[in-house]
Design a protein around this motif. Structure first.
Motif, PDB file in Angstrom:
ATOM      1  N   PHE A 174      46.405  98.027   1.350  1.00 53.53           N
ATOM      2  CA  PHE A 174      46.320  96.574   1.858  1.00 53.53           C
ATOM      3  C   PHE A 174      46.374  95.481   0.819  1.00 53.53           C
ATOM      4  O   PHE A 174      45.558  95.604  -0.154  1.00 53.53           O
ATOM      5  CB  PHE A 174      44.830  96.497   2.495  1.00 53.53           C
ATOM      6  N   ARG A 175      47.321  94.604   0.993  1.00 56.92           N
ATOM      7  CA  ARG A 175      47.695  93.821  -0.257  1.00 56.92           C
ATOM      8  C   ARG A 175      47.510  92.270   0.472  1.00 56.92           C
ATOM      9  O   ARG A 175      48.103  91.991   1.652  1.00 56.92           O
ATOM     10  CB  ARG A 175      49.109  93.868  -0.446  1.00 56.92           C
ATOM     11  N   VAL A 176      46.696  91.333  -0.506  1.00 56.70           N
ATOM     12  CA  VAL A 176      46.757  90.034   0.238  1.00 56.70           C
ATOM     13  C   VAL A 176      47.238  89.117  -1.305  1.00 56.70           C
ATOM     14  O   VAL A 176      46.735  89.206  -2.363  1.00 56.70           O
ATOM     15  CB  VAL A 176      45.317  89.948   0.531  1.00 56.70           C
TER      16      VAL A 176
ATOM     17  N   VAL B  88      49.779  88.610   4.083  1.00 60.48           N
ATOM     18  CA  VAL B  88      49.088  90.024   3.991  1.00 60.48           C
ATOM     19  C   VAL B  88      50.010  91.094   4.536  1.00 60.48           C
ATOM     20  O   VAL B  88      50.893  90.851   5.249  1.00 60.48           O
ATOM     21  CB  VAL B  88      48.058  89.934   5.242  1.00 60.48           C
ATOM     22  N   GLN B  89      49.960  92.169   3.700  1.00 55.08           N
ATOM     23  CA  GLN B  89      50.502  93.545   4.298  1.00 55.08           C
ATOM     24  C   GLN B  89      49.598  94.445   4.223  1.00 55.08           C
ATOM     25  O   GLN B  89      48.965  94.881   3.200  1.00 55.08           O
ATOM     26  CB  GLN B  89      51.840  93.970   3.164  1.00 55.08           C
TER      27      GLN B  89
ATOM     28  N   ARG C 228      51.469  89.741   7.951  1.00 53.34           N
ATOM     29  CA  ARG C 228      50.996  88.379   8.251  1.00 53.34           C
ATOM     30  C   ARG C 228      51.213  87.263   7.257  1.00 53.34           C
ATOM     31  O   ARG C 228      51.098  87.257   5.986  1.00 53.34           O
ATOM     32  CB  ARG C 228      49.445  88.428   8.394  1.00 53.34           C
ATOM     33  N   ALA C 229      51.572  85.932   7.907  1.00 54.40           N
ATOM     34  CA  ALA C 229      51.690  84.853   7.136  1.00 54.40           C
ATOM     35  C   ALA C 229      50.696  83.905   7.889  1.00 54.40           C
ATOM     36  O   ALA C 229      50.940  83.608   9.046  1.00 54.40           O
ATOM     37  CB  ALA C 229      53.296  84.453   7.055  1.00 54.40           C
ATOM     38  N   GLU C 230      49.666  83.209   7.021  1.00 55.91           N
ATOM     39  CA  GLU C 230      48.788  82.310   7.453  1.00 55.91           C
ATOM     40  C   GLU C 230      48.721  81.171   6.762  1.00 55.91           C
ATOM     41  O   GLU C 230      48.836  80.996   5.615  1.00 55.91           O
ATOM     42  CB  GLU C 230      47.369  82.840   7.351  1.00 55.91           C
ATOM     43  N   GLN C 231      48.856  80.136   7.339  1.00 53.50           N
ATOM     44  CA  GLN C 231      48.963  78.728   6.798  1.00 53.50           C
ATOM     45  C   GLN C 231      47.544  77.802   7.595  1.00 53.50           C
ATOM     46  O   GLN C 231      47.499  77.913   8.692  1.00 53.50           O
ATOM     47  CB  GLN C 231      50.075  77.925   6.940  1.00 53.50           C
ATOM     48  N   SER C 232      46.966  77.395   6.660  1.00 54.50           N
ATOM     49  CA  SER C 232      45.923  76.629   7.289  1.00 54.50           C
ATOM     50  C   SER C 232      45.666  75.212   6.432  1.00 54.50           C
ATOM     51  O   SER C 232      45.878  75.046   5.294  1.00 54.50           O
ATOM     52  CB  SER C 232      44.507  77.235   7.323  1.00 54.50           C
TER      53      SER C 232
END
Length: 358
Positions: A2-4, A34-35, A45-49
């Motif tokens: 699990f890579r972040v 995230v992988q 996952r690609a997360e933008q906030s």
């Protein structure tokens, strides 16, 4: 594995037009990759906030008869792209799903803190909270955009603190609040979007006693709380190990928390040790399902899954004038129920850790 990878950035500004009036503002953003190479699939996952917050506060009166008024707002917007691929013995395989989610929470809040003679302190607050979310599946099969606006919630809180002596205080609070489902809960690793998941709502009552003795060397804090939670969000697992989340009726979470610490500081420069601290914390957590009936049975009265009843921590810190330091910590955690029926438990365990340095 699990890579972040996450990057944070933000800027804040504070302005005091007068000695009693303050304005604070901030804008911020995060970007996360995230992988998750799991057994079932390979998730990326690609997360933008992005978000902004503004508060205004006004101080009035004196330290013995006065207070502070605070009001503000915060808004956030998150965009999440989730792709699932096959996992062929650790090698990224063909695309299985491609999804987009947006998550937009908004909060308006106000609070008053008032100090009166005789050692009385009162706090009252109210917040308005709303969350909007949307979901679009772009691949296998493509779906029209689904949108949902969670019902707005008003969350009040009142608290009172009384200084019994200059070194001893008693306090109590009553609050009502809610916790909306997270993006990972409405779109879990099971791979489907759950628009029906409801926010958790709870009422908490808390009383406590805190103080210090012996020239501030001995400090302590004792708190009891009674927490009633509705629509509790709990995790479930499919036969092949994927997670998904459901609302589990009502839970009753009552407990007791205690902490005590002793600090001893030597004053002379020639002393071998300059500071020595002993501390201990204890938590009793009687967390149970109050009303939880599913197709698997009636679990009302059972211990809440994943929560130990007893947690004890002991520790010691030493710092010497010569520059050496040592930290020792001991933790004991009670057994943990693994199923709603309390048929299986993870055994209790103890953990001893230490750090020494110069």
């Amino acid at each position: 594995a699990f890579r972040v990878k996450t990057a944070y950035a933000g800027v804040g500004h504070e302005w005091h037009p007068t000695d009693r009036f303050a304005l604070r503002s901030a804008v911020y953003g995060t970007f996360t990759q995230v992988q998750n190479a799991a057994i079932r699939n390979w998730e990326r996952r690609a997360e933008q906030s992005f978000g902004g917050r503004f508060t205004a506060s006004y101080r009035f009166g004196t330290d013995t008869r006065g207070g502070r008024l605070t009001a503000g707002a915060e808004a956030q917007s998150g965009f999440f792209n989730v792709k699932n691929y096959g996992n062929r013995r650790g090698i990224l395989d063909t695309l299985q799903t491609d999804e987009e989610l947006t998550y937009r929470p908004v909060s308006l809040f106000a609070q008053a803190e008032i100090t009166l003679p005789g050692g009385w302190n009162f706090t009252g607050g109210l917040s308005y909270n709303a969350v909007g979310l949307s979901y679009t599946r772009l691949f296998r099969p493509a779906q029209a955009r689904q949108a949902r606006q969670l019902d707005p919630v008003l969350s009040p809180r009142i608290a009172v603190l009384k200084k019994l002596t200059p070194r001893l205080s008693a306090y109590a609070s009553l609050s009502n609040g809610y916790s909306p489902p997270t993006v990972q809960e409405v779109r879990p690793s099971e791979g489907t979007f759950n628009p029906s998941l409801q926010p958790e709502r709870g009422t908490s009552t808390e009383v406590g006693l805190r103080g210090n003795l012996g020239q501030n060397r001995l400090s302590f804090d004792l708190t009891g709380y009674w927490f009633q939670l509705k629509q509790t969000i709990v995790v479930r697992r499919t036969a092949d190990g994927a997670d998904y989340f459901v609302n589990a009726g009502r839970t009753r979470q009552n407990g007791l928390e205690a902490s005590v610490a002793y600090n001893y500081k030597l004053q002379t420069a020639a002393a071998a040790a300059s500071n020595f601290k002993l501390f201990s914390t204890y938590a009793f957590q009687d967390y149970r399902f109050a009303d939880f009936i599913t197709s698997g049975g009636d679990f009302s009265g059972k211990l809440l899954t994943g929560t130990p009843r007893h947690v004890l921590t002991l520790g010691a810190d030493l710092v010497t004038n010569a520059g050496f330091y040592a930290n020792l910590t001991f933790n004991h955690t009670d057994r943990v129920p693994l199923t709603d029926a309390n048929a299986d438990f993870a055994p209790a365990y103890s953990l001893l850790g230490g750090r020494f340095g110069f």
